[in-house]
Design a protein around this motif. Structure first.
Motif, PDB file in Angstrom:
ATOM      1  N   ARG A  61       0.918  -1.603  -0.618  1.00  0.00           N
ATOM      2  CA  ARG A  61       0.188   0.354   0.021  1.00  0.00           C
ATOM      3  C   ARG A  61       0.845   1.132   0.380  1.00  0.00           C
ATOM      4  O   ARG A  61       0.775   2.380   0.943  1.00  0.00           O
ATOM      5  N   GLY A  62       1.670   1.200  -0.675  1.00  0.00           N
ATOM      6  CA  GLY A  62       2.873   2.237  -0.908  1.00  0.00           C
ATOM      7  C   GLY A  62       2.786   2.886  -1.978  1.00  0.00           C
ATOM      8  O   GLY A  62       1.515   3.710  -2.362  1.00  0.00           O
ATOM      9  N   GLU A  63       3.958   3.774  -2.434  1.00  0.00           N
ATOM     10  CA  GLU A  63       3.771   5.053  -3.549  1.00  0.00           C
ATOM     11  C   GLU A  63       3.306   4.351  -4.594  1.00  0.00           C
ATOM     12  O   GLU A  63       2.495   5.066  -5.285  1.00  0.00           O
ATOM     13  N   LEU A  64       3.547   2.964  -4.916  1.00  0.00           N
ATOM     14  CA  LEU A  64       2.995   2.315  -6.492  1.00  0.00           C
ATOM     15  C   LEU A  64       1.634   2.805  -6.352  1.00  0.00           C
ATOM     16  O   LEU A  64       0.726   2.860  -7.380  1.00  0.00           O
ATOM     17  N   TYR A  65       0.830   2.183  -4.890  1.00  0.00           N
ATOM     18  CA  TYR A  65      -0.292   2.185  -4.478  1.00  0.00           C
ATOM     19  C   TYR A  65      -1.055   3.128  -4.861  1.00  0.00           C
ATOM     20  O   TYR A  65      -2.237   3.570  -5.054  1.00  0.00           O
ATOM     21  N   LEU A  66      -0.288   4.527  -3.789  1.00  0.00           N
ATOM     22  CA  LEU A  66      -1.228   5.618  -4.048  1.00  0.00           C
ATOM     23  C   LEU A  66      -1.110   6.055  -5.097  1.00  0.00           C
ATOM     24  O   LEU A  66      -1.713   6.815  -5.750  1.00  0.00           O
ATOM     25  N   ARG A  67       0.350   6.407  -6.748  1.00  0.00           N
ATOM     26  CA  ARG A  67       0.128   6.914  -7.541  1.00  0.00           C
ATOM     27  C   ARG A  67      -1.421   6.028  -8.443  1.00  0.00           C
ATOM     28  O   ARG A  67      -1.509   6.799  -9.368  1.00  0.00           O
ATOM     29  N   ALA A  68      -1.254   4.455  -8.498  1.00  0.00           N
ATOM     30  CA  ALA A  68      -1.824   4.018  -9.056  1.00  0.00           C
ATOM     31  C   ALA A  68      -3.185   4.782  -8.785  1.00  0.00           C
ATOM     32  O   ALA A  68      -4.751   4.761  -9.440  1.00  0.00           O
ATOM     33  N   SER A  69      -3.683   4.863  -7.225  1.00  0.00           N
ATOM     34  CA  SER A  69      -5.395   5.700  -6.888  1.00  0.00           C
ATOM     35  C   SER A  69      -5.437   6.600  -8.081  1.00  0.00           C
ATOM     36  O   SER A  69      -6.247   7.448  -8.095  1.00  0.00           O
ATOM     37  N   GLU A  70      -4.422   7.672  -8.162  1.00  0.00           N
ATOM     38  CA  GLU A  70      -4.581   8.881  -8.318  1.00  0.00           C
ATOM     39  C   GLU A  70      -4.000   8.450  -9.456  1.00  0.00           C
ATOM     40  O   GLU A  70      -5.562   9.735 -10.027  1.00  0.00           O
ATOM     41  N   LEU A  71      -4.611   7.771 -10.619  1.00  0.00           N
ATOM     42  CA  LEU A  71      -5.007   7.755 -12.059  1.00  0.00           C
ATOM     43  C   LEU A  71      -5.946   7.113 -11.803  1.00  0.00           C
ATOM     44  O   LEU A  71      -6.648   7.597 -13.178  1.00  0.00           O
ATOM     45  N   GLN A  72      -6.583   6.054 -11.029  1.00  0.00           N
ATOM     46  CA  GLN A  72      -7.881   5.486 -10.339  1.00  0.00           C
ATOM     47  C   GLN A  72      -8.749   6.780 -11.343  1.00  0.00           C
ATOM     48  O   GLN A  72      -9.932   7.501 -11.857  1.00  0.00           O
ATOM     49  N   LYS A  73      -8.653   7.859 -10.090  1.00  0.00           N
ATOM     50  CA  LYS A  73      -9.472   9.247  -9.931  1.00  0.00           C
ATOM     51  C   LYS A  73      -9.050   9.327 -11.461  1.00  0.00           C
ATOM     52  O   LYS A  73     -10.125  10.522 -11.789  1.00  0.00           O
ATOM     53  N   GLU A  74      -7.991   9.798 -12.381  1.00  0.00           N
ATOM     54  CA  GLU A  74      -8.076  10.563 -12.727  1.00  0.00           C
ATOM     55  C   GLU A  74      -9.213   9.690 -14.245  1.00  0.00           C
ATOM     56  O   GLU A  74      -9.194  10.383 -15.598  1.00  0.00           O
ATOM     57  N   GLY A  75      -9.047   8.924 -14.221  1.00  0.00           N
ATOM     58  CA  GLY A  75     -10.046   8.265 -15.157  1.00  0.00           C
ATOM     59  C   GLY A  75      -9.294   6.960 -15.441  1.00  0.00           C
ATOM     60  O   GLY A  75     -10.669   6.087 -16.603  1.00  0.00           O
ATOM     61  N   LYS A  76      -8.489   6.560 -14.724  1.00  0.00           N
ATOM     62  CA  LYS A  76      -7.840   5.406 -15.933  1.00  0.00           C
ATOM     63  C   LYS A  76      -8.331   3.898 -15.478  1.00  0.00           C
ATOM     64  O   LYS A  76      -8.693   3.990 -14.677  1.00  0.00           O
ATOM     65  N   LYS A  77      -8.062   3.191 -16.179  1.00  0.00           N
ATOM     66  CA  LYS A  77      -8.632   1.829 -15.138  1.00  0.00           C
ATOM     67  C   LYS A  77      -7.655   1.122 -15.223  1.00  0.00           C
ATOM     68  O   LYS A  77      -6.026   0.719 -16.068  1.00  0.00           O
ATOM     69  N   ILE A  78      -7.333   1.172 -13.636  1.00  0.00           N
ATOM     70  CA  ILE A  78      -5.764   0.679 -13.168  1.00  0.00           C
ATOM     71  C   ILE A  78      -6.688  -1.099 -12.611  1.00  0.00           C
ATOM     72  O   ILE A  78      -7.984  -1.443 -12.123  1.00  0.00           O
ATOM     73  N   ILE A  79      -5.706  -2.023 -12.561  1.00  0.00           N
ATOM     74  CA  ILE A  79      -6.245  -3.353 -11.947  1.00  0.00           C
ATOM     75  C   ILE A  79      -4.836  -3.420 -11.006  1.00  0.00           C
ATOM     76  O   ILE A  79      -3.888  -3.639 -11.402  1.00  0.00           O
ATOM     77  N   PHE A  80      -6.081  -3.640  -9.687  1.00  0.00           N
ATOM     78  CA  PHE A  80      -4.794  -3.749  -8.554  1.00  0.00           C
ATOM     79  C   PHE A  80      -4.492  -5.280  -8.398  1.00  0.00           C
ATOM     80  O   PHE A  80      -5.054  -5.673  -7.489  1.00  0.00           O
ATOM     81  N   THR A  81      -3.318  -5.657  -8.196  1.00  0.00           N
ATOM     82  CA  THR A  81      -2.785  -6.543  -8.225  1.00  0.00           C
ATOM     83  C   THR A  81      -1.552  -6.444  -7.047  1.00  0.00           C
ATOM     84  O   THR A  81      -1.282  -7.693  -6.334  1.00  0.00           O
ATOM     85  N   ASN A  82      -1.598  -5.620  -6.414  1.00  0.00           N
ATOM     86  CA  ASN A  82      -0.391  -5.079  -5.214  1.00  0.00           C
ATOM     87  C   ASN A  82      -0.694  -6.246  -3.805  1.00  0.00           C
ATOM     88  O   ASN A  82      -0.033  -6.740  -3.060  1.00  0.00           O
ATOM     89  N   VAL A  83      -2.046  -6.620  -3.191  1.00  0.00           N
ATOM     90  CA  VAL A  83      -2.587  -7.718  -2.877  1.00  0.00           C
ATOM     91  C   VAL A  83      -3.950  -8.820  -3.508  1.00  0.00           C
ATOM     92  O   VAL A  83      -4.213  -9.106  -4.130  1.00  0.00           O
TER      93      VAL A  83
END
Length: 357
Positions: A20-42
């Motif tokens: 739940r570190g930097e990559l996760y936080l950046r991915a969450s930002e991209l998701q808010k921008e409308g990007k399709k993100i597949i979370f496989t961190n956990v």
């Protein structure tokens, strides 16, 4: 001010949790921008489209809304075995799912977990030494909190590892003592490497008090061999370490050549004196295996050869949180005691389980 950054507990600032570190936080930002993100961190299969198993959700739905059991049409919506199991679990609670349970968990569910362990290992299990928890992670934290007294206390942790351990050890102010798994040996471990890790830690003034095994491995996926487990248990006996057995993936086996075998079974098979002296705490959860019920936060730990006075202290620590999640306790009961051949829901349950294993 106490909650200014400079005044925070230094252990909090040192603690890192990469999933739940930097990559996760950046991915969450991209998701808010409308990007399709597949979370496989956990491991979070339902978020990736896995459908929940029908039978446990039916049972818990009825437990959450017990008035449905009084509806004359309930049998048209729910199978008879789901209705019976819901009545069973409601009879074990004091006030339904909206009331606190015993801090260790509902006694009847702990008994079902003990029966599951006995079927699995062939040795008795005591429900009084089983604590239900809000996921295995909460149980790990409770035990490490009791083991770690300060930065001079070390915990042997495999590398690679699931960062729950490194993060929790840092948060509690202890010292992580790494030991390295050997990829060329199917991610097994060499006891000589363990000895070297302990010797190096002791040379730095660290008292090694516990060892973690993750079996099946996370993120490596291997099952430790029986021979390897025997070596580990003998090592813990000689070094007077408590063994923490993270066994949450025991139903996620994708290799035929090496099945899962629990640390407790191997310990009991080894006989005296080890079977009565090696301290072992084993963890399991509904988040993993073929259930993937991560959001339910249901887990347990079983203690072997832990002195009664210590069990009392662990009970006290558990009592600070009053009660584990009651609906998750029922999920745990259903995981360890699923529909059996001949039950109305068995065929559907078996088909769904086969899809998700």
């Amino acid at each position: 001010m106490a909650l200014d950054y400079d005044a925070l507990n230094e252990n909090v600032k040192k603690c890192q949790y990469a999933v739940r570190g930097e990559l996760y936080l950046r991915a969450s930002e991209l998701q808010k921008e409308g990007k399709k993100i597949i979370f496989t961190n956990v491991g979070n299969p339902h978020a990736l489209g896995q459908k929940p198993l029908t039978f446990p959700r039916q049972v818990v739905a009825l437990c959450q809304a017990p008035f449905l059991l009084d509806d004359p049409n309930v049998g048209m919506l729910f199978p008879a075995d789901a209705i019976a199991r819901a009545k069973h679990y409601l009879s074990l609670t004091s006030g339904g799912l909206g009331a606190y349970s015993d801090s260790r968990g509902i006694p009847g569910v702990r008994k079902e977990v003990a029966e599951f362990i006995e079927r699995r290992d062939g040795y008795p299990s005591d429900p009084e030494l089983i604590f239900l928890t809000d996921g295995a992670s909460k149980g790990v934290m409770q035990i490490l909190n009791c083991v770690i007294r300060g930065e001079g206390d070390g915990i042997l942790v495999p590398v690679p590892q699931y960062p729950l351990y490194s993060a929790t050890i840092s948060l509690l102010g202890g010292s992580l003592v790494p030991y390295y798994l050997d990829e060329s040996e199917n991610w097994g471990l060499d006891v000589n490497n363990l000895r070297q890790s302990v010797a190096q830690a002791r040379s730095q003034g660290i008292s090694v008090r516990a060892m973690v095994i993750i079996n099946p491995g996370n993120p490596t996926g291997q099952c430790l061999s029986e021979a390897n487990l025997r070596e580990i248990l003998r090592f813990c006996y000689n070094e007077k370490l408590v063994l923490l057995g993270d066994e949450v993936y025991q139903q996620n086996i994708y290799q035929d050549e090496r099945p899962f075998i629990s640390a407790k079974k191997v310990l009991m098979d080894m006989g005296l004196p080890l079977s009565k002296e090696v301290q072992l705490v084993s963890f399991h959860t509904v988040s993993k295996g073929y259930w993937g019920e991560c959001g339910q936060r249901g887990g347990y730990f079983e203690m072997t050869n832990i002195p009664p006075r210590v069990v009392e202290e662990i009970y006290k620590v558990a009592s600070i949180a009053l009660s584990p999640n009651v609906s998750a306790q029922i999920f745990m009961g259903l995981m360890v005691s699923p529909p059996k051949p001949g039950d109305i829901s068995y065929d559907q349950f078996s088909r769904e389980r086969y899809i998700y294993v």
